[in-house]
Motif scaffolding. Structure first.
Motif, PDB file in Angstrom:
ATOM      1  N   ASN A 197       0.726  -1.251  -0.147  1.00 39.13           N
ATOM      2  CA  ASN A 197       0.020  -0.074   0.039  1.00 39.13           C
ATOM      3  C   ASN A 197       0.735   1.137  -0.021  1.00 39.13           C
ATOM      4  O   ASN A 197       2.261   1.121  -0.135  1.00 39.13           O
ATOM      5  CB  ASN A 197      -0.863  -0.053   1.131  1.00 39.13           C
ATOM      6  N   ALA A 198       0.242   2.413   0.091  1.00 41.83           N
ATOM      7  CA  ALA A 198       1.151   3.772  -0.188  1.00 41.83           C
ATOM      8  C   ALA A 198       1.916   4.099   1.240  1.00 41.83           C
ATOM      9  O   ALA A 198       2.816   4.752   1.120  1.00 41.83           O
ATOM     10  CB  ALA A 198       0.146   4.798  -0.415  1.00 41.83           C
ATOM     11  N   THR A 199       1.698   3.492   2.193  1.00 42.54           N
ATOM     12  CA  THR A 199       2.371   3.598   3.378  1.00 42.54           C
ATOM     13  C   THR A 199       3.794   3.147   3.057  1.00 42.54           C
ATOM     14  O   THR A 199       4.733   3.860   3.489  1.00 42.54           O
ATOM     15  CB  THR A 199       1.689   2.875   4.739  1.00 42.54           C
ATOM     16  N   TYR A 200       3.880   2.054   2.442  1.00 39.77           N
ATOM     17  CA  TYR A 200       5.218   1.470   2.306  1.00 39.77           C
ATOM     18  C   TYR A 200       5.817   1.313   0.961  1.00 39.77           C
ATOM     19  O   TYR A 200       7.018   1.132   0.883  1.00 39.77           O
ATOM     20  CB  TYR A 200       4.861  -0.260   2.838  1.00 39.77           C
ATOM     21  N   ALA A 240      -3.743  -3.761 -13.080  1.00 39.04           N
ATOM     22  CA  ALA A 240      -5.080  -4.104 -12.318  1.00 39.04           C
ATOM     23  C   ALA A 240      -4.522  -5.258 -11.183  1.00 39.04           C
ATOM     24  O   ALA A 240      -5.042  -5.375 -10.113  1.00 39.04           O
ATOM     25  CB  ALA A 240      -6.110  -4.547 -13.272  1.00 39.04           C
ATOM     26  N   LEU A 241      -3.762  -6.206 -11.675  1.00 39.49           N
ATOM     27  CA  LEU A 241      -3.436  -7.210 -10.816  1.00 39.49           C
ATOM     28  C   LEU A 241      -2.517  -6.847  -9.581  1.00 39.49           C
ATOM     29  O   LEU A 241      -2.613  -7.196  -8.610  1.00 39.49           O
ATOM     30  CB  LEU A 241      -2.851  -8.517 -11.605  1.00 39.49           C
ATOM     31  N   VAL A 242      -1.536  -5.880 -10.033  1.00 40.07           N
ATOM     32  CA  VAL A 242      -0.577  -5.268  -8.780  1.00 40.07           C
ATOM     33  C   VAL A 242      -1.682  -4.568  -7.745  1.00 40.07           C
ATOM     34  O   VAL A 242      -1.374  -4.629  -6.631  1.00 40.07           O
ATOM     35  CB  VAL A 242       0.395  -4.529  -9.515  1.00 40.07           C
ATOM     36  N   ALA A 243      -2.718  -3.814  -8.354  1.00 36.66           N
ATOM     37  CA  ALA A 243      -3.297  -2.932  -7.613  1.00 36.66           C
ATOM     38  C   ALA A 243      -4.698  -3.183  -6.985  1.00 36.66           C
ATOM     39  O   ALA A 243      -5.085  -2.825  -6.010  1.00 36.66           O
ATOM     40  CB  ALA A 243      -3.373  -1.412  -8.245  1.00 36.66           C
ATOM     41  N   MET A 244      -4.989  -4.423  -7.292  1.00 35.28           N
ATOM     42  CA  MET A 244      -6.486  -4.771  -6.934  1.00 35.28           C
ATOM     43  C   MET A 244      -6.353  -5.395  -5.418  1.00 35.28           C
ATOM     44  O   MET A 244      -5.545  -5.544  -4.978  1.00 35.28           O
ATOM     45  CB  MET A 244      -6.800  -6.083  -7.570  1.00 35.28           C
ATOM     46  N   GLU A 245      -7.469  -5.012  -4.779  1.00 37.15           N
ATOM     47  CA  GLU A 245      -7.685  -5.325  -3.455  1.00 37.15           C
ATOM     48  C   GLU A 245      -7.998  -6.959  -3.414  1.00 37.15           C
ATOM     49  O   GLU A 245      -8.233  -7.696  -4.332  1.00 37.15           O
ATOM     50  CB  GLU A 245      -9.100  -4.748  -2.933  1.00 37.15           C
ATOM     51  N   ASN A 314      -7.346   5.937  -4.902  1.00 34.39           N
ATOM     52  CA  ASN A 314      -8.192   5.118  -3.932  1.00 34.39           C
ATOM     53  C   ASN A 314      -7.463   4.855  -2.567  1.00 34.39           C
ATOM     54  O   ASN A 314      -6.084   5.677  -2.731  1.00 34.39           O
ATOM     55  CB  ASN A 314      -8.485   3.611  -4.051  1.00 34.39           C
ATOM     56  N   TRP A 315      -7.965   4.685  -1.677  1.00 38.70           N
ATOM     57  CA  TRP A 315      -6.928   4.605  -0.247  1.00 38.70           C
ATOM     58  C   TRP A 315      -5.658   3.921  -0.423  1.00 38.70           C
ATOM     59  O   TRP A 315      -4.660   4.128  -0.063  1.00 38.70           O
ATOM     60  CB  TRP A 315      -7.840   3.931   0.861  1.00 38.70           C
ATOM     61  N   ARG A 316      -5.749   2.706  -0.984  1.00 39.43           N
ATOM     62  CA  ARG A 316      -4.471   1.888  -0.837  1.00 39.43           C
ATOM     63  C   ARG A 316      -3.386   2.582  -1.660  1.00 39.43           C
ATOM     64  O   ARG A 316      -2.290   2.493  -1.075  1.00 39.43           O
ATOM     65  CB  ARG A 316      -4.915   0.517  -1.690  1.00 39.43           C
ATOM     66  N   TRP A 317      -3.603   3.181  -2.547  1.00 34.84           N
ATOM     67  CA  TRP A 317      -2.626   3.788  -3.523  1.00 34.84           C
ATOM     68  C   TRP A 317      -2.594   5.285  -3.811  1.00 34.84           C
ATOM     69  O   TRP A 317      -1.932   5.822  -4.700  1.00 34.84           O
ATOM     70  CB  TRP A 317      -2.965   3.301  -4.942  1.00 34.84           C
ATOM     71  N   LYS A 318      -3.180   5.690  -2.745  1.00 26.64           N
ATOM     72  CA  LYS A 318      -3.142   7.435  -2.829  1.00 26.64           C
ATOM     73  C   LYS A 318      -1.666   7.915  -2.777  1.00 26.64           C
ATOM     74  O   LYS A 318      -0.922   7.578  -1.928  1.00 26.64           O
ATOM     75  CB  LYS A 318      -3.758   8.052  -1.608  1.00 26.64           C
ATOM     76  N   GLY A 319      -1.292   8.854  -3.835  1.00 30.82           N
ATOM     77  CA  GLY A 319      -0.037   9.380  -4.127  1.00 30.82           C
ATOM     78  C   GLY A 319       0.926   8.488  -4.490  1.00 30.82           C
ATOM     79  O   GLY A 319       2.173   8.710  -4.775  1.00 30.82           O
ATOM     80  N   VAL A 320       0.705   7.219  -5.038  1.00 28.20           N
ATOM     81  CA  VAL A 320       1.719   6.194  -5.262  1.00 28.20           C
ATOM     82  C   VAL A 320       1.703   6.220  -7.025  1.00 28.20           C
ATOM     83  O   VAL A 320       0.685   5.850  -7.493  1.00 28.20           O
ATOM     84  CB  VAL A 320       1.567   4.720  -4.971  1.00 28.20           C
ATOM     85  N   PRO A 321       2.769   6.635  -7.630  1.00 34.57           N
ATOM     86  CA  PRO A 321       2.710   6.666  -9.152  1.00 34.57           C
ATOM     87  C   PRO A 321       3.094   5.359  -9.733  1.00 34.57           C
ATOM     88  O   PRO A 321       3.795   4.570  -9.043  1.00 34.57           O
ATOM     89  CB  PRO A 321       3.686   7.644  -9.507  1.00 34.57           C
ATOM     90  N   PHE A 322       2.231   4.890 -10.869  1.00 31.80           N
ATOM     91  CA  PHE A 322       2.683   3.818 -11.524  1.00 31.80           C
ATOM     92  C   PHE A 322       3.046   4.272 -12.809  1.00 31.80           C
ATOM     93  O   PHE A 322       2.529   4.925 -13.770  1.00 31.80           O
ATOM     94  CB  PHE A 322       1.155   3.013 -11.824  1.00 31.80           C
ATOM     95  N   TYR A 323       4.489   4.029 -13.147  1.00 28.34           N
ATOM     96  CA  TYR A 323       5.021   4.385 -14.310  1.00 28.34           C
ATOM     97  C   TYR A 323       5.066   3.173 -15.382  1.00 28.34           C
ATOM     98  O   TYR A 323       5.578   2.104 -14.865  1.00 28.34           O
ATOM     99  CB  TYR A 323       6.613   4.717 -14.234  1.00 28.34           C
ATOM    100  N   MET A 324       4.364   3.518 -16.513  1.00 23.11           N
ATOM    101  CA  MET A 324       4.313   2.483 -17.514  1.00 23.11           C
ATOM    102  C   MET A 324       5.126   2.769 -18.826  1.00 23.11           C
ATOM    103  O   MET A 324       5.161   4.106 -19.286  1.00 23.11           O
ATOM    104  CB  MET A 324       3.095   2.238 -17.822  1.00 23.11           C
ATOM    105  N   ARG A 325       5.864   1.840 -19.374  1.00 18.62           N
ATOM    106  CA  ARG A 325       6.437   2.308 -20.513  1.00 18.62           C
ATOM    107  C   ARG A 325       6.542   0.815 -21.420  1.00 18.62           C
ATOM    108  O   ARG A 325       6.692  -0.158 -21.003  1.00 18.62           O
ATOM    109  CB  ARG A 325       7.867   2.600 -20.376  1.00 18.62           C
TER     110      ARG A 325
END
Length: 480
Positions: A197-200, A240-245, A314-325
């Motif tokens: 989650n975003a805390t860690y 989606a698989l990385v970020a899903m609940e 959402n709460w879990r990922w607030k402020g966490v960027p996902f860089y894709m290339r």
């Protein structure tokens, strides 16, 4: 309860996908005793040939694309095959096809791998011939449209003949062992989920890099581009698989419910969060290669490289960027997910001259399937001049960890699940449409802001602007 089909109907049976993936996958499954004895495989395409000629065609493909150690069952598999030429746009041919399929006592599984323009007439033909009645399910190979509107049109056409529980939309990345292992890594180990989650976690990187250029996909690729070819399906599914609940169970409804929540939570991309590129002449693996426009034979504004900075609001990922290339003609062929953890809040070793680096989890999908966790450890010694710490990798190479198992083509699992009726690793309509909605917004942004592809040399990691996209946040792409 799912019932295993006793008929498999392959559209596009003479195409590149059939030769490289579908026929080898089915033959390998047959050799391993994983296909029911009564399963018959009927191939169809526009090409005029007899069943005997098609079996010769299939044999040549199997001898070319199946590893030598998996060719023992070719003769047995060929006995399952028959072939009927059909012009997908003419209803009459489907009656002959239905006769060849015959009565399917248990069920019929259809694999549709054709041009998007042929989806609707093919569905009409199947309905006309009665091949949608009873226990019939259909697998749809991408591309499913070029935008949300065309995707909805295709889905509406299919939905007129098949209910959603009988539609299997294929993304072959979901059949890869390491992609599925991502779920096991997260949800079968207490070590990871509490810190997922975003805390860690500081950020996540998803890279899909190819060394090849256009190859045989000239017509399709120039109309599609990297965003629609790779990001819309494969990369968004990985995200989606990385970020899903955590789903309530490992079944198709629960897993796909959680994936679509992530896709709907994606924030629209801003102007400074996207970079596009197109390769020019250069060298890949020591060989000179032409630029995109030279391969294409004309000038084009199609992007062969895309880098994006995405956010899941959402709460879990607030402020966490996902860089894709993703891009073509890059230095190496690699697909990987990098989960970069945050720094420790306080180092007790700092006054001893030791520096620490944050932990990093690298999930390799191709060409090698592996999981690597980087951790800090003390360098052996008497420490007379201070403690020395070093980042060391804990590697799990999947082929080594499971040395007694067979490495399988992704389509082996997907075809087996289609035949057996398990939808867990297939994409639901609301997922596809959520993906297209996000992608369409990016393309609209490109048009409104006149964002055009920047040049990059073949054999490089894309335009310099892609490096800056991450570096202005203090992040470096994982190119090791």
């Amino acid at each position: 309860m799912n019932i295993t089909a006793d008929r498999l109907l392959l559209f596009g049976a003479t195409g590149d996908l059939a030769q490289r993936m579908l026929l080898p996958s089915l033959c390998a499954l047959d050799a391993d005793g994983l296909l029911e004895p009564d399963l018959r495989v009927v191939g169809t395409a526009r090409s005029e040939m007899t069943t005997a000629a098609y079996r010769d065609f299939a044999r040549a493909a199997l001898e070319k694309y199946l590893p030598e150690n998996r060719r023992g069952g070719i003769a047995q598999f060929l006995d399952r095959l028959s072939y009927v030429p059909v012009d997908a746009t003419t209803l009459g041919g489907y009656e002959v096809l239905a006769e060849e399929v015959g009565e399917y006592a248990k069920g019929l599984a259809i694999f549709l791998s054709t041009a998007p323009s042929l989806f609707e007439p093919t569905i009409d033909g199947l309905v006309h011939a009665g091949l949608t009645e009873g226990n019939v399910r259909i697998g749809l190979e991408k591309p499913l449209g070029t935008d949300l509107a065309s995707s909805e049109e295709i889905n509406d056409a299919v939905a007129r003949a098949f209910s959603e529980d009988r539609i299997f939309r294929i993304d072959h990345y979901l059949g890869k062992e390491t992609v599925q292992n991502l779920l096991a890594l997260r949800f079968a180990n207490l070590l990871f989920e509490p810190v997922w989650n975003a805390t860690y976690i500081d950020h996540v990187q998803i890279t899909v890099a190819e060394t090849v250029g256009l190859e045989s996909r000239i017509g399709y690729y120039d109309d599609s581009g990297a965003l629609r070819d790779m990001v819309q399906n494969h990369m968004l599914q990985l995200l989606a698989l990385v970020a899903m609940e955590p789903p309530t169970s490992f079944d198709s409804t629960a897993v796909r419910d959680e994936k679509v929540k992530v896709l709907r939570a994606l924030r629209p991309v801003a102007k400074d969060e996207t970079v596009t590129g197109q390769y020019r002449a250069g060298a890949v693996n020591g060989e000179a290669v032409p630029g995109y426009d030279e391969e294409l034979g004309k000038d084009s504004e199609t992007e062969t490289f895309v880098a994006l900075k995405a956010h899941v609001d959402n709460w879990r990922w607030k402020g966490v960027p996902f860089y894709m290339r993703t891009g073509k003609r890059l230095p190496e062929r690699v697909t990987e997910i990098v989960v970069q953890f945050r720094c420790i809040p306080h180092s007790i070793f700092a006054d001893r001259g030791a520096t620490t680096r944050p932990n990093r989890l690298v999930i390799g999908i191709q060409p090698e399937e592996n999981v690597q966790l980087s951790m800090m450890a003390k360098v052996p010694g008497l420490d007379r001049e201070g403690i020395r710490l070093r980042q060391i990798p804990l590697d799990i190479a999947m082929p080594d960890a499971f040395s007694g198992t067979v490495r399988r083509i992704a389509y082996e699992r997907l075809l087996l699940d289609l035949i057996g009726g398990d939808q867990t690793l297939f994409v639901r309509r609301d997922e596809v449409e959520a993906q297209w909605e996000w992608i369409d917004a990016i393309r609209t942004l490109w048009e409104e802001e006149v964002i055009t592809p920047k040049s990059y040399g073949a054999g490089s990691w894309g335009p310099s602007a892609a490096i800056a996209l991450a570096e202005r946040d203090g992040v470096s792409w994982h190119d090791e």
